[in-house]
Design an enzyme around this catalytic site. Sequence first.
Site, PDB file in Angstrom:
ATOM      1  N   GLY A 191      55.424  45.678 -55.274  1.00 33.21           N
ATOM      2  CA  GLY A 191      55.644  44.286 -55.667  1.00 33.21           C
ATOM      3  C   GLY A 191      57.103  43.905 -55.800  1.00 33.21           C
ATOM      4  O   GLY A 191      57.991  44.591 -55.303  1.00 33.21           O
TER       5      GLY A 191
ATOM      6  N   HIS B 221      43.481  62.228 -57.219  1.00 28.82           N
ATOM      7  CA  HIS B 221      43.420  61.197 -58.264  1.00 28.82           C
ATOM      8  C   HIS B 221      42.364  61.461 -59.334  1.00 28.82           C
ATOM      9  O   HIS B 221      42.295  60.689 -60.305  1.00 28.82           O
ATOM     10  CB  HIS B 221      43.232  59.824 -57.624  1.00 28.82           C
ATOM     11  CG  HIS B 221      44.458  59.397 -56.853  1.00 28.82           C
ATOM     12  ND1 HIS B 221      44.735  59.890 -55.611  1.00 28.82           N
ATOM     13  CD2 HIS B 221      45.496  58.600 -57.194  1.00 28.82           C
ATOM     14  CE1 HIS B 221      45.889  59.387 -55.193  1.00 28.82           C
ATOM     15  NE2 HIS B 221      46.365  58.609 -56.130  1.00 28.82           N
TER      16      HIS B 221
ATOM     17  N   GLY C 158      52.084  65.763 -59.806  1.00 31.09           N
ATOM     18  CA  GLY C 158      53.262  66.037 -60.631  1.00 31.09           C
ATOM     19  C   GLY C 158      54.568  65.601 -60.008  1.00 31.09           C
ATOM     20  O   GLY C 158      55.631  65.817 -60.580  1.00 31.09           O
ATOM     21  N   ARG C 159      54.479  65.073 -58.769  1.00 27.40           N
ATOM     22  CA  ARG C 159      55.691  64.677 -58.036  1.00 27.40           C
ATOM     23  C   ARG C 159      56.704  65.821 -57.979  1.00 27.40           C
ATOM     24  O   ARG C 159      56.337  66.914 -57.594  1.00 27.40           O
ATOM     25  CB  ARG C 159      56.321  63.421 -58.650  1.00 27.40           C
ATOM     26  CG  ARG C 159      55.506  62.176 -58.396  1.00 27.40           C
ATOM     27  CD  ARG C 159      56.340  60.945 -58.543  1.00 27.40           C
ATOM     28  NE  ARG C 159      57.027  60.930 -59.830  1.00 27.40           N
ATOM     29  CZ  ARG C 159      57.920  60.029 -60.179  1.00 27.40           C
ATOM     30  NH1 ARG C 159      58.245  59.080 -59.343  1.00 27.40           N
ATOM     31  NH2 ARG C 159      58.486  60.054 -61.357  1.00 27.40           N
TER      32      ARG C 159
ATOM     33  N   ILE D  98      51.270  60.902 -66.108  1.00 25.46           N
ATOM     34  CA  ILE D  98      50.561  62.183 -66.163  1.00 25.46           C
ATOM     35  C   ILE D  98      51.537  63.320 -65.834  1.00 25.46           C
ATOM     36  O   ILE D  98      51.299  64.462 -66.182  1.00 25.46           O
ATOM     37  CB  ILE D  98      49.351  62.247 -65.197  1.00 25.46           C
ATOM     38  CG1 ILE D  98      49.788  62.103 -63.732  1.00 25.46           C
ATOM     39  CG2 ILE D  98      48.292  61.235 -65.574  1.00 25.46           C
ATOM     40  CD1 ILE D  98      48.726  62.545 -62.730  1.00 25.46           C
ATOM     41  N   ASP D  99      52.638  62.998 -65.152  1.00 27.02           N
ATOM     42  CA  ASP D  99      53.548  64.032 -64.647  1.00 27.02           C
ATOM     43  C   ASP D  99      54.397  64.685 -65.743  1.00 27.02           C
ATOM     44  O   ASP D  99      54.967  65.748 -65.517  1.00 27.02           O
ATOM     45  CB  ASP D  99      54.508  63.438 -63.601  1.00 27.02           C
ATOM     46  CG  ASP D  99      53.779  62.807 -62.433  1.00 27.02           C
ATOM     47  OD1 ASP D  99      52.643  63.221 -62.157  1.00 27.02           O
ATOM     48  OD2 ASP D  99      54.353  61.901 -61.799  1.00 27.02           O
TER      49      ASP D  99
ATOM     50  N   ARG E  82      37.056  85.265 -52.927  1.00 26.28           N
ATOM     51  CA  ARG E  82      38.010  84.479 -52.142  1.00 26.28           C
ATOM     52  C   ARG E  82      39.290  84.198 -52.910  1.00 26.28           C
ATOM     53  O   ARG E  82      39.331  84.301 -54.136  1.00 26.28           O
ATOM     54  CB  ARG E  82      37.394  83.108 -51.796  1.00 26.28           C
ATOM     55  CG  ARG E  82      36.339  83.182 -50.726  1.00 26.28           C
ATOM     56  CD  ARG E  82      35.672  81.829 -50.556  1.00 26.28           C
ATOM     57  NE  ARG E  82      34.775  81.852 -49.407  1.00 26.28           N
ATOM     58  CZ  ARG E  82      33.790  80.992 -49.211  1.00 26.28           C
ATOM     59  NH1 ARG E  82      33.542  80.041 -50.109  1.00 26.28           N
ATOM     60  NH2 ARG E  82      33.049  81.058 -48.142  1.00 26.28           N
TER      61      ARG E  82
ATOM     62  N   GLU F 203      52.162  69.655 -56.028  1.00 23.77           N
ATOM     63  CA  GLU F 203      52.363  68.939 -54.757  1.00 23.77           C
ATOM     64  C   GLU F 203      53.828  68.936 -54.315  1.00 23.77           C
ATOM     65  O   GLU F 203      54.119  68.804 -53.132  1.00 23.77           O
ATOM     66  CB  GLU F 203      51.853  67.504 -54.869  1.00 23.77           C
ATOM     67  CG  GLU F 203      52.580  66.666 -55.914  1.00 23.77           C
ATOM     68  CD  GLU F 203      52.062  65.238 -56.037  1.00 23.77           C
ATOM     69  OE1 GLU F 203      51.151  64.851 -55.299  1.00 23.77           O
ATOM     70  OE2 GLU F 203      52.595  64.510 -56.904  1.00 23.77           O
TER      71      GLU F 203
HETATM   72  O1  F6P Z   1      53.314  59.688 -60.927  1.00 26.26           O
HETATM   73  C1  F6P Z   1      51.951  59.887 -61.027  1.00 26.26           C
HETATM   74  C2  F6P Z   1      51.372  60.308 -59.707  1.00 26.26           C
HETATM   75  O2  F6P Z   1      49.994  60.487 -59.881  1.00 26.26           O
HETATM   76  C3  F6P Z   1      52.022  61.530 -59.072  1.00 26.26           C
HETATM   77  O3  F6P Z   1      51.643  62.733 -59.677  1.00 26.26           O
HETATM   78  C4  F6P Z   1      51.599  61.359 -57.634  1.00 26.26           C
HETATM   79  O4  F6P Z   1      52.501  61.982 -56.755  1.00 26.26           O
HETATM   80  C5  F6P Z   1      51.647  59.869 -57.448  1.00 26.26           C
HETATM   81  O5  F6P Z   1      51.538  59.294 -58.748  1.00 26.26           O
HETATM   82  C6  F6P Z   1      50.556  59.301 -56.574  1.00 26.26           C
HETATM   83  O6  F6P Z   1      50.764  57.929 -56.481  1.00 26.26           O
HETATM   84  P1  F6P Z   1      49.750  56.878 -55.839  1.00 26.26           P
HETATM   85  O7  F6P Z   1      49.155  56.112 -56.964  1.00 26.26           O
HETATM   86  O8  F6P Z   1      50.624  55.996 -55.015  1.00 26.26           O
HETATM   87  O9  F6P Z   1      48.725  57.619 -55.041  1.00 26.26           O
END
Ligand code: F6P
Length: 361
Positions: free
Chosen positions: A79, A285, A186-187, A142-143, A178, A238
């Site tokens: 936005g 998510h 977590g970015r 959440i990160d 396995r 990630e």
């Molecule tokens: O910052 C929170 C987060 O969930 C990260 O862990 C993840 O990389 C990102 O947002 C995902 O973002 P989006 O909502 O654009 O899928």
Amino acid sequence: MTEIPKRIGVLTSGGDCPGLNAVLRGVVRAATNRNWKVFGFVDGFEGLLPPGDFIPLTTARTAGIMHLGGTILGTTNRGHFVAKVGEGSKAEIPKEIIEQARETLRRLQIDAVIAIGGDGSLTTAQQLWESGIPMIGVPKTIDNDLEATATTFGFDSAVACVADALDRLHTTASSHKRAMVIEVMGRHAGWIALYGGLAGGADIILIPEIPFDHERVANAVKKRDADGCLSTLIVVAEGAREIEGHLRARTVSSGEVKLGGIGEIVAHEIAQRTGKETRTCVLGHLQRGGAPTTLDRILGTRFGVKAVELIAEGKFGEMVSYQNYHVLSVPIADAVHRIKLVQPDSQMVRTCRDVGISFGD
Ligand code: F6P
């Protein structure tokens, strides 16, 4: 002298997160106790654009929402108000957009705005504050990668989700002998992987702060097999990367890198190097949705109440902050100048190593 009742705005911005509704409920209850009126702006800062998109928030309107995930106000990480594009780089919000927001607030006679958001949204809040709009920040992600607060609400819920997923993967992994790789969010920070991995009994945790080597990861899997532990759980953040490797990005939208894909690569390398049957699960998510944990409900409520207190005290430009079990405040600017990362030599990492968790380094 009797206090003139205030009219305050509140908005949720950036990615959603369990506990947002608990904050909103806390804000509304504390404000209503003071006889103030609360305007909930819709879809983050976008709701501030003329003519102003808002919901009057009352005790009745916010009853029964604390246990709900997401946000009743809606949110966006895009936005007109995006002030942070990617790791570290900032964008200036156009002056005319700030003026439009100011005009909406003036027309609605709003005294202050509470912005609930992560580093991007708080960077926006800081710019609005610097342009003279009375802002209060509430840290959300959440990160858990925000500076100047020991933790954020939403983190505990995400960690609980990872631990639950690991419990489930454990039974299927051991039945089939396995190696199971789970990729978590977590970015650029490894907090979710580290805490979720420890809580869920992971054997290997790969985080951005400790670059890994595929051969060492494979050796850790082989060692477990040799020790008679025939299944292995591997948590991969990630943002994790190989030594001298680069980030795996899924897509790039509006300048922001979307991470993902490293879990599949780790699983492939383990299979190649060990001959072991390997599977990958991307938790995605699921970590952001669903009910907040009790800890996040309580933290969210405390943050919401504190934000109202800060307005009453006229402490604008401040962000609610959790320190040593107390909810205090710090300048918003202190929270957004850099992200908070896991220290590779921290007690938490050492604890993991001492219970036999490999970081693939
Ligand atoms: O910052 C929170 C987060 O969930 C990260 O862990 C993840 O990389 C990102 O947002 C995902 O973002 P989006 O909502 O654009 O899928």
